[in-house]
Design an enzyme around this catalytic site. Structure first.
Site, mmCIF file in Angstrom:
data_model
loop_
_atom_site.group_PDB
_atom_site.id
_atom_site.type_symbol
_atom_site.label_atom_id
_atom_site.label_comp_id
_atom_site.label_asym_id
_atom_site.label_seq_id
_atom_site.Cartn_x
_atom_site.Cartn_y
_atom_site.Cartn_z
ATOM 1 N N LEU A 14 -2.292 5.233 -2.531
ATOM 2 C CA LEU A 14 -3.343 6.005 -1.898
ATOM 3 C C LEU A 14 -2.358 7.529 -1.729
ATOM 4 O O LEU A 14 -1.225 7.636 -1.310
ATOM 5 C CB LEU A 14 -3.403 5.713 -0.266
ATOM 6 N N VAL A 74 0.696 -1.147 0.018
ATOM 7 C CA VAL A 74 0.065 -0.141 0.193
ATOM 8 C C VAL A 74 0.935 1.235 0.060
ATOM 9 O O VAL A 74 0.925 1.867 1.179
ATOM 10 C CB VAL A 74 -1.054 -0.246 1.176
ATOM 11 N N PRO A 75 1.409 1.724 -1.255
ATOM 12 C CA PRO A 75 2.279 2.631 -1.162
ATOM 13 C C PRO A 75 1.315 3.862 -1.070
ATOM 14 O O PRO A 75 0.264 4.091 -1.659
ATOM 15 C CB PRO A 75 3.045 2.580 -2.595
ATOM 16 N N HIS A 76 1.883 4.889 -0.117
ATOM 17 C CA HIS A 76 0.870 6.089 -0.001
ATOM 18 C C HIS A 76 1.962 7.416 0.276
ATOM 19 O O HIS A 76 3.038 7.147 0.513
ATOM 20 C CB HIS A 76 -0.035 5.739 1.207
ATOM 21 N N GLY A 77 1.322 8.576 -0.125
ATOM 22 C CA GLY A 77 1.977 9.773 0.185
ATOM 23 C C GLY A 77 0.837 10.819 0.383
ATOM 24 O O GLY A 77 -0.130 10.845 -0.347
#
Length: 156
Positions: A103, A65-68
């Site tokens: 996300l 779940v890469p997010h920033g």
């Protein structure tokens, strides 16, 4: 409707993506957000990598779940990318990743950001659902599975 479905347009779901590394997968996400939402791809990839440097967003079981946080973004946005061949991701179980849920949240979106991440984690902790998302025949089916999914608990 679950929180992920509310921020995941059908056009943001891709399957069969040719990406041989985390960097290439992030570049695909950057291109997707640029084309669909006019967010500069460099902004997307820079923010994803900034978060990744704090620790891998790989959860295990072949999912991540890469997010920033993105300055100037008004509302959270999600994308789902399923890569053709699993890629190394420094996940806790050292399994390569084939399903990525990206996300992007506004810079100040703290509580909502955490609620969405929590719901994504719940979705991906369901082994049967995880396998369906990894093996669904096309992007429309992946999107529909996410749209229909209901979290166990409702956080008031």
């Amino acid at each position: 409707m679950n929180r992920l479905a509310a921020i995941l347009p059908a056009a943001n779901v891709l399957v069969g993506v040719e990406a041989t590394s985390k960097k290439r997968a992030f570049e695909h996400a950057g291109l997707l957000f640029e084309n669909q939402h006019a967010i500069a791809r460099a902004t997307v990839t820079d923010n994803l990598f900034a978060r990744e440097r704090l620790g891998s967003t790989g959860l295990g079981h072949g999912v991540a779940v890469p997010h920033g946080r993105v300055k100037g973004l008004k509302n959270p946005l999600a994308a789902v990318i399923r890569v053709e061949q699993p890629i190394p991701f420094d996940a806790p179980d050292e399994e390569p990743v084939s399903l990525l849920i990206f996300l992007l949240v506004p810079e100040a979106a703290t509580q909502r950001h955490l609620e969405i991440l929590s719901e994504i984690a719940e979705l991906l902790s369901d082994r049967e659902m995880r396998e369906k998302l990894k093996t669904a025949p096309d992007a429309a089916t992946v999107h529909e599975l996410i749209q229909r999914w209901e979290p166990l608990k409702s956080v008031a």
